[in-house]
Structure formats: structure tokens, C-alpha cells
Design a protein around this motif. Structure first.
Motif, PDB file in Angstrom:
ATOM      1  N   THR A 540       0.830  -1.143   0.382  1.00  0.00           N
ATOM      2  CA  THR A 540       0.146  -0.076  -0.005  1.00  0.00           C
ATOM      3  C   THR A 540       0.658   0.949   0.220  1.00  0.00           C
ATOM      4  OG1 THR A 540      -0.672  -0.056   2.396  1.00  0.00           O
ATOM      5  CG2 THR A 540      -2.376  -1.197   1.564  1.00  0.00           C
ATOM      6  N   VAL A 554       9.523   2.096   5.365  1.00  0.00           N
ATOM      7  CA  VAL A 554       9.199   0.829   5.670  1.00  0.00           C
ATOM      8  C   VAL A 554       7.550   0.268   4.460  1.00  0.00           C
ATOM      9  CG1 VAL A 554       7.596  -0.002   7.443  1.00  0.00           C
ATOM     10  CG2 VAL A 554       8.587   1.270   8.746  1.00  0.00           C
ATOM     11  N   ARG A 556       4.442  -0.642   3.816  1.00  0.00           N
ATOM     12  CA  ARG A 556       3.375  -1.188   3.997  1.00  0.00           C
ATOM     13  C   ARG A 556       3.028  -2.098   3.182  1.00  0.00           C
ATOM     14  NH1 ARG A 556       0.519   0.308   8.921  1.00  0.00           N
ATOM     15  NH2 ARG A 556      -1.728   0.531   8.069  1.00  0.00           N
ATOM     16  N   VAL A 558      -0.281  -5.054   3.359  1.00  0.00           N
ATOM     17  CA  VAL A 558      -1.583  -5.368   3.653  1.00  0.00           C
ATOM     18  C   VAL A 558      -1.842  -6.964   3.280  1.00  0.00           C
ATOM     19  CG1 VAL A 558      -4.442  -5.234   3.833  1.00  0.00           C
ATOM     20  CG2 VAL A 558      -2.927  -3.027   3.513  1.00  0.00           C
ATOM     21  N   ILE A 568      -1.663  -6.883   8.735  1.00  0.00           N
ATOM     22  CA  ILE A 568      -0.919  -6.347   7.891  1.00  0.00           C
ATOM     23  C   ILE A 568       1.134  -6.550   8.254  1.00  0.00           C
ATOM     24  CG2 ILE A 568       0.400  -3.870   8.020  1.00  0.00           C
ATOM     25  CD1 ILE A 568      -2.408  -3.141   8.661  1.00  0.00           C
ATOM     26  N   GLU A 570       5.407  -5.114   7.772  1.00  0.00           N
ATOM     27  CA  GLU A 570       5.824  -3.892   7.835  1.00  0.00           C
ATOM     28  C   GLU A 570       7.161  -4.240   7.881  1.00  0.00           C
ATOM     29  OE1 GLU A 570       4.366  -0.542  10.957  1.00  0.00           O
ATOM     30  OE2 GLU A 570       3.088  -0.100   8.661  1.00  0.00           O
TER      31      GLU A 570
END
Lengths: 661, 355
Positions: A540, A554, A556, A558, A568, A570
Motif C-alpha cells: 500500500t 517501511v 506497508r 496488507v 499487516i 511492515e
């Protein structure tokens, strides 16, 4: 508290160690109770002074006292508290201080709780411990003094190696050292026995708790180190046959052999000379492990010490202790009285077999680890002995060992019956075959041998527990009787079963990870979705995050599983500002015992990022298996009862035995 | 005596405690109160009884085990009867003397080698209170960093914080700050040179290709820029052209105003290079000489020492193949003369090309 107090305490500890090296031995020789009696208080004093030194160094880290060179080189004022503390042993000098602290701690425990030991034995044991302490204190003060000062003091430190800023590595070295140093106890007992020239079953009773404790800590330390490498180094591997890992595996193998041969000695008074040799070898390998890591002869993530003076000093310690103890062994061992005899097929025989395989495996690791070093030292040629060597030497030795490991407990002491044992192990064989067929049916791909190994693992787990099940007459007697017998069963029997089953559990994890692993490397832009092992993973976005002493980018991700939100992840690329050093922070998603492992690459200027996905079936069982093994050790340690191996009487009295059963 | 009263008091107390750790057990009248192996075997006998009662082992096995343990008890009893524990006053006095003299002596000498009793600890928090100037720098940086996080397009801010980073040894951040300032405020000779300076610091003192490109841009903007000139001289020296470095720095000294602050640095750098000496042969000169030698030996191959010189020269130039080829022709020509082949072998070993 001034760092100078720590420095002085360290020197005082050395003075006491030198005293303890000489006077108690002299006392034991002359049978002088007063001289032997000094050992206790002096051992406690040493421990107290080394503890003061350690506390002084820790204090210097906590208050960021940059007048201490060691703090400047390994700390930073903004570092989180836990890493200020773990930074104390996250470097060469501090870790050696921790090593000695643990050594003196063990001596202090002997002084405090060794009341059941004969006075001369205790005096000699503490004196041998003091030799080791004195050697290492000299080493620290001469070549690796953590209390070296800098004047004027800088205003900021250079921070700890970022790879070491991790909770896993905060506790890994202390555990490992508790294991390494713990084996100094069995070494001290062995040397003390050689000095006295006599050894018997009682000796094994006194050594047992120390060897077990050391073994448990070493198991924990190795397991922790492996787990750390798994999630921190970003490659998703859990064992690399790196020399530093091998350095800890060798004493573990020898120590495991020692535990088993000490059982034979305690119960049957056999294998005395062999047990003494193993005690010496195990600690020698611990010293060697320290030497390999601390002298800087290896270049790897672990070796943060590069200084020839240190290397030569450690080599001298190594030669003095290993050479000295082996010479003493060669001289005194022939004088030791041999103990009980046994038939080849018997519990003792099985344990001897176990010892042979363990030491052979240890020798294989030894050769693979040291041959490249020796070759480089002699000819300058640099070769590397990789995993294939170890897989083809270590692996084939482990398989028969694991098969025999289950057999052993079914055999009687002194003389056993292989066929009868095999009959009682039908459940284990059946479980193994069933597991093999099941694996074959439900998996696709993977090596042909993989289901066989899963079968082996099932055989080990069921076989190990079947021994206990039989002794409590599970399903054959009423439940109440079974429960009563289970309570009556020595905890050491439970310990054996649980520890052996742990090996099987670990084997499942190893086979799952190495044979059924899936891997995917993709370049992803925000909005992209990939499909890995039943998960739909969507990137994302990429976001910068500022930590206390680092900066993160980071990614991210999903996760969705069959359209349902599954969490999630990371993963991050991290840069530690003080050393400007990048690290990779992998992210993990656990499903049962399996894990999805995501390791980020560099962010491209186009805004895309390379991501490596691994799906590792059953991987967590590797470390859960070691925990189970440790639990077995704990059960056995908690069994404070004496151990007697009741021999199976000779054949002519067999009818009486049957009548009794 | 240097060092505070408190530190020496602590040392004295610790030494006294160490000595007492030896003296107290010596003073205590002692009997042999240790455990013995007999106790272990007696416990083993009890254990066998318990196991048999609980049905863990059969009666026959229990009997066999009991016989074995009893043998151990007899053996242990025989041994323990042979030794009686005793104390002797003389030995005790020697040990006490060692505690009183040797332990403090080892401690004082050992500590004296490295210890700095006069140098107190310097916890960071205390130092910050004592030295507000340093404290200001820390808060200043924190304030500028906060400001820049909010206004990353403020070139002036980057320019202010960059030299502070550099002084604190955070060269990587200094490079970032200088690069931002250059990008936001536009290129000048000063900014190009400052960025290069930070890059050199980040590279551990090495003038990288990136830094050198920046320096050349700075010189293009201002031919006599002292910082850029100095760093270009350093780059020339690091590339193995000390004469060029000397020329650049000497020119900067000539054109500098008489009271320029950088004159001292430049003079010491020139002095560091040593006196100007005769031009050394360049690599191509050497190659020419070697090729001349090779041609001469090709024509007349009887000069054995000349051949050895050729092998060595090729090896020094890094042309291992040619060195081996030359060695092979030596073997061909002088194969009959064992001592010469021996000399060649020795040379090859010395050059690390095997025998």
C-alpha cells in the motif's frame, strides 16, 4: 561510581584467583582442612569483585560515561536503555568480562551449595576453576581491559553495531556463555578427579547437575542465536554452518555425549575414563569456541575482535588448558579403576553407540571448521567448506543416531534384548510409516527423501513417549494405576522421553523448512498485489519512520487470505545514523507453525521496491523442538533423586524376573 | 598521591575485604565437615528400596543393584579410612602471610600499571550541567533538525547545521545537509567546495571521484578558491602525483593574502611532502627499459643474470604470464646447469609463483 573502582575490583579478583589457584591444592595434597577451607570464601570474594567490576562497567554504559573507551566505541547517548545494558557484552572486552563473571558465579555456587562434596574434591575443583579465572582475568587486564580511559572524553559515542541492537542478541551471549562456562564445572571435576587419582559413581552424581545446567543453557544459547540469524540477517536462513555457529555446536555435541556417558557412570560405574575424557574435551571445545570468536581468526558478523596480541594470548590459554589437561589425563587415567561390565546389546551399549556417533559428528564439524583455517595458516590458500560438506558428513551420522536414540531406553541395563525392544516399539514404527505415507499424499514437490524424514521424526516422537507410556502401563492398566505409576516414575525418565521427543519435533521443522520452502522475489510498486502461499499481498505504500537512533523506510503490506483480511506486515530498510549502517528488518506472519517471511530490498528511484517472500512450512518447530529438549533437561535436573541402573540379572535367574513382572 | 579521598578509601576497603576473605576461614578452627561418597551410595541404597516398593524395578533387579552398590560402599569405606584430615600451624601462617602481603601487592602493582585513580568518571548528564556550551549545541541541533523536518526547503537552515554535523563527526548527515543547501540555494564555488569537504570526511579522508568532480566545478567558478584548491592538491597526492600536489599548494601560498588563516595548513602540507626531488622514472619509462632488456636477451640469451632480472621485472609490473614465459625459456636454455635452475626456483618462490 567511578570506572576506576571496577578496574581495581578486577585486579583484586585476579589476586584472589591466584591465591585460590595454589593454596587449596596444597591443602588437598597435605590433607590440611584449614587450607582447603579457604577455597569457599575466596571463591565468593572473587565472584563479588568481578560482579563489582561488571556493575561498574554497566553503570558507565547507563550514564554514558564517555571517559571509558569501551563505552565510546560501543554506545551512544540516544540508544534505548535495553541496548545500553546489552552493549556491555555486545563487544569483545565486555563479553570477556561477562565470561569471567559467569565463571566466578559457578565457583561461588560450588562454594555455597557443595556441602555434600568431600573436602579435598571441592578444594581441587575450586582451584581448577581459579586457574581458568586467573588466566582469563590476566587476558582481560593485559589485552582487553574494558576500563581503559580516554582523556579528554568525547561528547558522543559511536553506537553499538546495529546488527546487535536486537532483543535476541541481547540475551544470546549470556545464555551461550552460561553453557560454555558451565562446562568448566565438569572440566574442573574431571581434573580434580585426575589430581586425586580416583573416580567413582558418586563423582558422576556430583557432576550431573552442572553438566545438565550447562547443556540446557548452551541449547538455549544456540537456539536463540539461530532464531536471531533467522529474523535479523534478512536471508531467512536459520543455520549457516558458519564457523561461529559450529564453534558453539561442537561443545554441544560433546556435552550431549558427556551427559549420556555420565548417566552410565552414575548408574553403573562404567565408562569412567571415557567420561573424564569427554569432560575435558567438552570444555576444550568451549575454549576453542571462545578462541575462534574472540581472537578474530574468523571474519564473520560475529567476529568483532581483530587484534593479533589477543589471538596469541588466547592461543596460549588454549594450549595450556587443553594440552595440560590431556597430559594429566594421559598420565593419571591408566591409574583409574575400571568399573562395571556390560553386554554390547544393553542400555550401556546403546549409550556407547550414541557417544560414538556424537563424537564422530563433532569430529566432522571440527574438521570442516578448522581445516580451512589450518590450510590458510600453512599455505595462505583461502578455501571455504560450505554446507554441502556438513550435510554429507553430519547428516548421515545423525540419522542412525536418531534411530538408535529411540531404541536405547527400551533396552535393559547390563544386558538387553533387541528383538523384545523392537516388539515394544511397534507403535513407533507404525507412527513413522503412517506419517511418511501421509506426507507423501498431501505434499507436492520437495525431495523424495523428505517424507522419509518426516516419518523418522514421527517415529522419534512416538517412540520416545512410548517408553514412558509403557512404564506407566498406559491403556493396559486402569487409568488410576497409570496415573499413580506416572507420579512414581522418576522425573529423569520423563526428562529422557521429552528431550528425545524434542529432537523429533525439531526434525519436522528442519525438513519442512529445507524441503518445502517456497520463495518469490518481486519488484513491487505501491498498489501492486502478489500471491504467495495462499496470501494475497498488496503493497500500500512506502513511508519513512524516525526511530530513536535510526531511520526506517517501511514497506506497508496488507495481507488477505481468501478475500479475508489477514493482517499487516511492515518490513523495513533501516539506517543507523551514528554508524551510517543499513540493516534489513524482515517482517513475519505466523500461520500455525509456519511463517511467511518478507525481506525488503532497496527502494528504487522509480518508487518501486524489491521484496523477497519466503514461505517456510513448520519452521517454528525448529526452535520449539529445542525448547522441548530444554524442558526435558529441566525435568531431569529437577529430579534430585539418586540414579541407580538396576542391572538385568543373568539368564539363569530369568524366570524370577518374569515372575516379578 | 593523586585521586580523590573517596576513591582511595574505596580501594582500601575493598583490599581489606579481599584479605579478610582469606583470613577468616583460616582463623576458624576447622574439622573435615565435607560430604563423602559414602553418603551418595547410602542414598542410592534407599533409592533402590523406594523403586522396588513403587514397582519401578523388579525384586530380582533390585537385589542385583543392591549388591553392586554395596560393593561400592565397601570400596569407599576402605579408602576413607586411609586418610585423616589434619591442620598444621606452619602452613596456616604461610597462607595468612600470602593473604596479607601477596594479595594487596598483586592488586596495587596490577592496578598501578594501567589505573588512573585521579581521573573521575564523566557521566554525560553531569557534564551537560557543567558545560552549558556543549548543552547548547545539542539543543541547537535538535531545534534546527525540528525546523528542517517541518521546512525541508530552507537552504539557509541546512547551511547552518552542516558544519556542526561535520564537527560532531556525523559526516554522512553533513553531506546530506551540504547537498541540500547546494540544491536549494544554487551552486557557488563555496558550496561546491563545502560539499566536497563533507564528502571527503564521509569517505574517511579519501577524495572520491564524486568529490573531485565537485571540486573541479568549484575551480571552474572561482579559479583561486583556497579550499577547493587544497582538496584538489590532496586528491593529486592520493592519486600518486605528489609533484602536482606541491605545485597546486605552492601556488595557493603565493597568491594568498599575507594573513590568510589557511597559510599554516598549506605550508605544513608542503613540508610533509618533503623536498622536491629529481623526476622519478614513470611506469612507461620502466616498461621501455624492460622491453629493451627482453629484446637484448632475445638476441643473445647467454646472460643468465639478465634473465633473472627480466623475470623479476615482469613480476613487479604485475605481468605474471610473461614472467612465467621468461622463466620457461630460462629452463630451456640452462636446463643442464642445476645450480642456475636452483637459483631460478628460489626466485620464483620468492615471487610467490611456485617452484
Amino acid at each position: 561510581m567511578s570506572p576506576e573502582i571496577g578496574h581495581y575490583a578486577l585486579v583484586l579478583a585476579l589476586a584472589l584467583a591466584l591465591f585460590q589457584s595454589v593454596v587449596p591444592v596444597w591443602g588437598a595434597r597435605k590433607r590440611d582442612a584449614a587450607l582447603m577451607g579457604t577455597a569457599d570464601a575466596v571463591a565468593l570474594g572473587q565472584c563479588a569483585f568481578v560482579a563489582i567490576a561488571f556493575a561498574a562497567l554497566t553503570h558507565a554504559y547507563l550514564v554514558s560515561d564517555f571517559s571509558v573507551e569501551n563505552v565510546v566505541l560501543n554506545s551512544h547517548s540516544t540508544k534505548p536503555l535495553i541496548y545500553k545494558i546489552s552493549g556491555v557484552w555486545g563487544n569483545h572486552e565486555g563479553s570477556m568480562l561477562l565470561w569471567v563473571l559467569i565463571l566466578t558465579l559457578f565457583s561461588a555456587f560450588v562454594a555455597l551449595f557443595g556441602r555434600n562434596l568431600p573436602l579435598p574434591l571441592k578444594a581441587n575443583v575450586l582451584a581448577v576453576q581459579a586457574w581458568i579465572t586467573a588466566a582469563f582475568l590476566l587476558f582481560i587486564l593485559k589485552t582487553s581491559n574494558p576500563f581503559n580511559r580516554i582523556n579528554p572524553a568525547p561528547f558522543e559515542g559511536r553506537d553499538l553495531n546495529p546488527l546487535l541492537q536486537d532483543p535476541g542478541l541481547a540475551i544470546h551471549p549470556p545464555l551461550l556463555y552460561l553453557g560454555y562456562v558451565g562446562f568448566s564445572m565438569s572440566f574442573a571435576f574431571a581434573v580434580a578427579a585426575l589430581i586425586e587419582g580416583r573416580i567413582d559413581a558418586a563423582w558422576a552424581r556430583w557432576v550431573r547437575p552442572w553438566a545438565l545446567t550447562a547443556w540446557m543453557f548452551l541449547t538455549a544459547g544456540i537456539s536463540m542465536g539461530s532464531f536471531w540469524a533467522y529474523y535479523e540477517l534478512g536471508w531467512g536462513g536459520w543455520w549457516f554452518w558458519d564457523p561461529v555457529e559450529n564453534a558453539s555446536l561442537m561443545p554441544w555435541l560433546a556435552g550431549t555425549a558427556l551427559l549420556h556417558s555420565a548417566i552410565v557412570m552414575e548408574k553403573r560405574e562404567a565408562l569412567k575414563v571415557w567420561t573424564v575424557l569427554l569432560a575435558i574435551l567438552t570444555f576444550s571445545l568451549s575454549l576453542l569456541g571462545t578462541f575462534l570468536v574472540r581472537s578474530g581468526v574468523l571474519t564473520s558478523v560475529h567476529a568483532f575482535a581483530v587484534d593479533p596480541e589477543r589471538g596469541i594470548f588466547i592461543l596460549a590459554i588454549l594450549i595450556a588448558f587443553i594440552g595440560g589437561s590431556l597430559a594429566l589425563y594421559a598420565w593419571r587415567a591408566p591409574m583409574l579403576r575400571q568399573g562395571g561390565i556390560f553386554a554390547p546389546v544393553s542400555r550401556e551399549g546403546a549409550l556407547v553407540l550414541n557417544n560414538l556417533f556424537l563424537t564422530a559428528a563433532c569430529a566432522a564439524v571440527f574438521v570442516g571448521t578448522l581445516y580451512p583455517l589450518a590450510l590458510e595458516a600453512l599455505t595462505g590458500a583461502k578455501i571455504s567448506v560450505g554446507p554441502p560438506f556438513f550435510n554429507w558428513t553430519f547428516g548421515p551420522l545423525m540419522v542412525p543416531l536418531m534411530v538408535a536414540m529411540v531404541f536405547g531406553p527400551f533396552l535393559a541395563w547390563k544386558r538387553g534384548d533387541l528383538l523384545a525392544a523392537a516388539q515394544r516399539m511397534m507403535a513407533a514404527f507404525a507412527a513413522g510409516i503412517a506419517a511418511m505415507l501421509l506426507t507423501f499424499a498431501v505434499t507436492r514437490g520437495g525431495p523424495v527423501l523428505a517424507p522419509v524424514f518426516i516419518g523418522l521424526a514421527a517415529y522419534i516422537i512416538v517412540g520416545s513417549l512410548a517408553e514412558v507410556a509403557e512404564r506407566v502401563q498406559l491403556f493396559r492398566a486402569p487409568l488410576a494405576t497409570t496415573l499413580q505409576r506416572a507420579r512414581g516414575l522418576p522425573r529423569s525418565a520423563w526428562g529422557t522421553a521429552v528431550a528425545h521427543a524434542g529432537v523429533g519435533v525439531m526434525l519436522i521443522g528442519i525438513v519442512g523448512e529445507t524441503c518445502y520452502r517456497q520463495e518469490l522475489i518481486v519488484q513491487m510498486k505501491p498498489g501492486d498485489t502478489v500471491e504467495v502461499a495462499g496470501y494475497q499481498v498488496t503493497l500500500t505504500g512506502l513511508a519513512p519512520v524516525q526511530g530513536p537512533n535510526y531511520r526506517d523506510v517501511v514497506a506497508r503490506l496488507v495481507l488477505r487470505e481468501g478475500g479475508v483480511d489477514a493482517g499487516i506486515l511492515e518490513p523495513a530498510k533501516r539506517v543507523y545514523t551514528a554508524r551510517n549502517m543499513p540493516t534489513t528488518e524482515a517482517a513475519l506472519k505466523t500461520r500455525g507453525f509456519s511463517q511467511l517471511y518478507v525481506s525488503p530490498g532497496d527502494v528504487e528511484t522509480s518508487g518501486s521496491i524489491a521484496l523477497r517472500f519466503f514461505y517456510k512450512p513448520m519452521v517454528l518447530l525448529i526452535w520449539i523442538g529445542t525448547l522441548v529438549m530444554m524442558l526435558g533437561g529441566l525435568l531431569s535436573l529437577s529430579d534430585r533423586r539418586l540414579r541407580v541402573g538396576a542391572p538385568k540379572p543373568a539368564a539363569r535367574r530369568a524366570p524370577a524376573v518374569q515372575a516379578a513382572e | 598521591m593523586e585521586g580523590s579521598f573517596a576513591v582511595w578509601t574505596m580501594f582500601a576497603l575493598m583490599t581489606a575485604a579481599a584479605v579478610m576473605a582469606v583470613l577468616l576461614p583460616l582463623a576458624r578452627a576447622r574439622t573435615a565437615d565435607g560430604g563423602s561418597d559414602l553418603a551418595v551410595y547410602r542414598d542410592q541404597l534407599d533409592e533402590i528400596g523406594r523403586d522396588r516398593d513403587a514397582g519401578v524395578i523388579g525384586a530380582a533387579e533390585a537385589d542385583a543393584a543392591r549388591i553392586e552398590v554395596s560393593r561400592r560402599i565397601i570400596a569407599a569405606a576402605e579408602r576413607s579410612g586411609a586418610t585423616a584430615l589434619e591442620g598444621a600451624g606452619g602452613r596456616r601462617r604461610v597462607a595468612a602471610l600470602a593473604a596479607l602481603v601477596a594479595v594487596p601487592l598483586v592488586a596495587i602493582v596490577g592496578y598501578g600499571l594501567r589505573g588512573q585513580p585521579g581521573y573521575p568518571g564523566q557521566p554525560l548528564a553531569e557534564r551537560r550541567q557543567q558545560a552549558p556550551g556543549q548543552n547548547d549545541i545539542a539543543t541547537l541541533i535538535a531545534r534546527i533538525e525540528a525546523h528542517l523536518a517541518a521546512n525541508p526547503e530552507d537552504g539557509r537552515g541546512w547551511e547552518v547545521v552542516a558544519p556542526v554535523y561535520l564537527r560532531l563527526g556525523r559526516a554522512g548527515e553533513a553531506v546530506r545537509a551540504r547537498a541540500n543547501a547546494l540544491r536549494l540555494l544554487g551552486a557557488t564555488a563555496d558550496r561546491e567546495a563545502d560539499l566536497a569537504e563533507a564528502q571527503v570526511a564521509a569517505g574517511g579522508g579519501v577524495v572520491t571521484a564524486e568529490a573531485k568532480a565537485g571540486l573541479e566545478r568549484a575551480i571552474a567558478l572561482s579559479a583561486d578558491h583556497p579550499k577547493a584548491g587544497y582538496l584538489l592538491g590532496l586528491s593529486a597526492e592520493q592519486d600518486g602525483r605528489p609533484a602536482e600536489a606541491r605545485a597546486i599548494w605552492s601556488r595557493l601560498i603565493e597568491i594568498a593574502p599575507p594573513n590568510a588563516p589557511w597559510l599554516g595548513v598549506l605550508r605544513s602540507e608542503v613540508a610533509r611532502l618533503g623536498p622536491a626531488d629529481a623526476p622519478r622514472p614513470t611506469a612507461s619509462d620502466i616498461r621501455g627499459m624492460v622491453e629493451g632488456l627482453a629484446a637484448r636477451l632475445e638476441a643473445d640469451g647467454t646472460d643468465f643474470d639478465g634473465w633473472l632480472r627480466l623475470v623479476r621485472s615482469y613480476s613487479v609490473l604485475g605481468e605474471a604470464d610473461k614472467a612465467r614465459a621468461a622463466a620457461a625459456s630460462v629452463r630451456q636454455r640452462f636446463g643442464a646447469e642445476a645450480d642456475k635452475i636452483g637459483q631460478l626456483d628460489a626466485l620464483m618462490r620468492e615471487l610467490g609463483m611456485g617452484g
